[in-house]
Scaffold this motif. Structure first.
Motif, PDB file in Angstrom:
ATOM      1  N   TYR A  22       0.824  -1.198   0.000  1.00  0.00           N
ATOM      2  CA  TYR A  22       0.000   0.000   0.000  1.00  0.00           C
ATOM      3  C   TYR A  22       0.867   1.261   0.000  1.00  0.00           C
ATOM      4  O   TYR A  22       0.624   2.200  -0.764  1.00  0.00           O
ATOM      5  CB  TYR A  22      -0.944   0.001   1.208  1.00  0.00           C
ATOM      6  CG  TYR A  22      -2.180   0.828   0.982  1.00  0.00           C
ATOM      7  CD1 TYR A  22      -3.344   0.256   0.495  1.00  0.00           C
ATOM      8  CD2 TYR A  22      -2.190   2.201   1.241  1.00  0.00           C
ATOM      9  CE1 TYR A  22      -4.477   1.015   0.265  1.00  0.00           C
ATOM     10  CE2 TYR A  22      -3.321   2.961   1.018  1.00  0.00           C
ATOM     11  CZ  TYR A  22      -4.464   2.362   0.529  1.00  0.00           C
ATOM     12  OH  TYR A  22      -5.585   3.123   0.298  1.00  0.00           O
ATOM     13  N   VAL A  23       1.900   1.277   0.825  1.00  0.00           N
ATOM     14  CA  VAL A  23       2.793   2.439   0.895  1.00  0.00           C
ATOM     15  C   VAL A  23       3.492   2.657  -0.456  1.00  0.00           C
ATOM     16  O   VAL A  23       3.604   3.789  -0.938  1.00  0.00           O
ATOM     17  CB  VAL A  23       3.813   2.276   2.047  1.00  0.00           C
ATOM     18  CG1 VAL A  23       4.927   3.304   1.962  1.00  0.00           C
ATOM     19  CG2 VAL A  23       3.109   2.374   3.392  1.00  0.00           C
ATOM     20  N   ALA A  24       3.957   1.582  -1.066  1.00  0.00           N
ATOM     21  CA  ALA A  24       4.612   1.699  -2.375  1.00  0.00           C
ATOM     22  C   ALA A  24       3.628   2.205  -3.431  1.00  0.00           C
ATOM     23  O   ALA A  24       3.974   3.044  -4.270  1.00  0.00           O
ATOM     24  CB  ALA A  24       5.203   0.352  -2.796  1.00  0.00           C
ATOM     25  N   ALA A  25       2.408   1.714  -3.386  1.00  0.00           N
ATOM     26  CA  ALA A  25       1.387   2.160  -4.339  1.00  0.00           C
ATOM     27  C   ALA A  25       1.069   3.640  -4.139  1.00  0.00           C
ATOM     28  O   ALA A  25       0.914   4.388  -5.109  1.00  0.00           O
ATOM     29  CB  ALA A  25       0.119   1.319  -4.190  1.00  0.00           C
ATOM     30  N   VAL A  26       0.979   4.062  -2.894  1.00  0.00           N
ATOM     31  CA  VAL A  26       0.718   5.475  -2.605  1.00  0.00           C
ATOM     32  C   VAL A  26       1.834   6.344  -3.187  1.00  0.00           C
ATOM     33  O   VAL A  26       1.582   7.349  -3.852  1.00  0.00           O
ATOM     34  CB  VAL A  26       0.567   5.715  -1.086  1.00  0.00           C
ATOM     35  CG1 VAL A  26       0.590   7.208  -0.760  1.00  0.00           C
ATOM     36  CG2 VAL A  26      -0.717   5.079  -0.568  1.00  0.00           C
ATOM     37  N   ALA A  81       3.252  10.264  -7.115  1.00  0.00           N
ATOM     38  CA  ALA A  81       4.279  10.749  -8.048  1.00  0.00           C
ATOM     39  C   ALA A  81       3.684  10.918  -9.448  1.00  0.00           C
ATOM     40  O   ALA A  81       3.902  11.943 -10.104  1.00  0.00           O
ATOM     41  CB  ALA A  81       5.469   9.792  -8.080  1.00  0.00           C
ATOM     42  N   ARG A  82       2.932   9.949  -9.905  1.00  0.00           N
ATOM     43  CA  ARG A  82       2.327  10.034 -11.242  1.00  0.00           C
ATOM     44  C   ARG A  82       1.324  11.192 -11.337  1.00  0.00           C
ATOM     45  O   ARG A  82       1.330  11.948 -12.296  1.00  0.00           O
ATOM     46  CB  ARG A  82       1.638   8.722 -11.607  1.00  0.00           C
ATOM     47  CG  ARG A  82       2.596   7.586 -11.891  1.00  0.00           C
ATOM     48  CD  ARG A  82       1.862   6.337 -12.360  1.00  0.00           C
ATOM     49  NE  ARG A  82       2.738   5.206 -12.461  1.00  0.00           N
ATOM     50  CZ  ARG A  82       3.603   5.010 -13.445  1.00  0.00           C
ATOM     51  NH1 ARG A  82       3.707   5.881 -14.428  1.00  0.00           N
ATOM     52  NH2 ARG A  82       4.370   3.941 -13.459  1.00  0.00           N
ATOM     53  N   ALA A 123      -1.194   1.965 -10.048  1.00  0.00           N
ATOM     54  CA  ALA A 123      -0.172   1.749  -9.016  1.00  0.00           C
ATOM     55  C   ALA A 123      -0.656   0.773  -7.948  1.00  0.00           C
ATOM     56  O   ALA A 123       0.142   0.041  -7.361  1.00  0.00           O
ATOM     57  CB  ALA A 123       0.220   3.078  -8.371  1.00  0.00           C
ATOM     58  N   PHE A 124      -1.943   0.730  -7.718  1.00  0.00           N
ATOM     59  CA  PHE A 124      -2.515  -0.184  -6.734  1.00  0.00           C
ATOM     60  C   PHE A 124      -2.798  -1.545  -7.372  1.00  0.00           C
ATOM     61  O   PHE A 124      -2.440  -2.586  -6.814  1.00  0.00           O
ATOM     62  CB  PHE A 124      -3.801   0.410  -6.135  1.00  0.00           C
ATOM     63  CG  PHE A 124      -3.536   1.568  -5.231  1.00  0.00           C
ATOM     64  CD1 PHE A 124      -3.410   1.388  -3.867  1.00  0.00           C
ATOM     65  CD2 PHE A 124      -3.398   2.844  -5.747  1.00  0.00           C
ATOM     66  CE1 PHE A 124      -3.144   2.444  -3.025  1.00  0.00           C
ATOM     67  CE2 PHE A 124      -3.134   3.919  -4.923  1.00  0.00           C
ATOM     68  CZ  PHE A 124      -3.002   3.725  -3.555  1.00  0.00           C
TER      69      PHE A 124
END
Length: 134
Positions: A66-70, A75-76, A116-117
Motif C-alpha cells: 500500500y505504501v509503495a502504491a501510494v 508521483a504520477r 499503481a494499486f
C-alpha cells in the motif's frame, strides 16, 4: 490565518517513512497516520518530492504494498519522479486485497483502482487517497 494553517498540520507525518515509523512504534494506526500524511502532502506543495522519496521500513506485505502504491500514484498524479524504492518495496502480497471487504464491491474496485494499486494486487476506489479540501 497562517497560524491556523500551521497549527492544523502540526504533528502530522510529513513523509511515508514517518507514517511507517509511527505505525511500527505503536504511536498511531496505519489508516489515520496515512490520512494525516495525505493532508500534509496535499497542503505542502514544495515538499511533495521529499515526502515520498525516502524508502520506508517494512511493516507487512499488505501495508508495504500500500505504501509503495501510494508513493507511485502520488508521483504520477503530481508529475514527480517515481521513487526507485517503490519498484521493489512491497512486492510480497500474494492474495488480492479488496478495500471494504464486501464481495459486491469487487467489480467496482477492480475497474476503478489506479494502476499503481492494481499492479500490487490492491483494489481500492478511484478516490482512495482523496481528502477534504484537496
Amino acid at each position: 490565518m497562517e497560524e491556523l494553517a500551521m497549527s492544523l498540520f502540526d504533528g502530522k507525518p510529513e513523509s511515508l517513512s514517518e507514517v511507517v515509523r509511527r505505525v511500527k512504534a505503536g504511536e498511531q494506526k496505519f489508516d489515520p497516520s496515512l490520512r494525516e500524511f495525505l493532508d500534509s502532502f496535499y497542503s505542502n506543495v514544495d515538499s511533495r518530492q521529499r515526502a515520498i522519496e525516502e524508502r520506508p521500513a517494512s511493516i507487512d506485505a499488505l501495508h508495504d504494498a500500500y505504501v509503495a502504491a501510494v508513493a507511485e500514484h502520488l508521483a504520477r498524479v503530481y508529475g514527480l519522479p517515481i521513487p526507485d524504492w517503490s519498484e521493489t518495496h512491497g512486492n510480497g502480497l500474494r492474495e488480492p486485497f479488496f478495500a471494504g471487504g464486501l464481495q459486491s464491491l469487487k467489480g467496482v474496485l477492480t475497474a476503478e483502482s489506479p494502476t499503481a494499486f492494481r499492479r500490487r494486487l490492491l483494489f481500492v476506489s478511484k478516490d482512495a487517497l482523496s481528502r477534504p479540501r484537496m
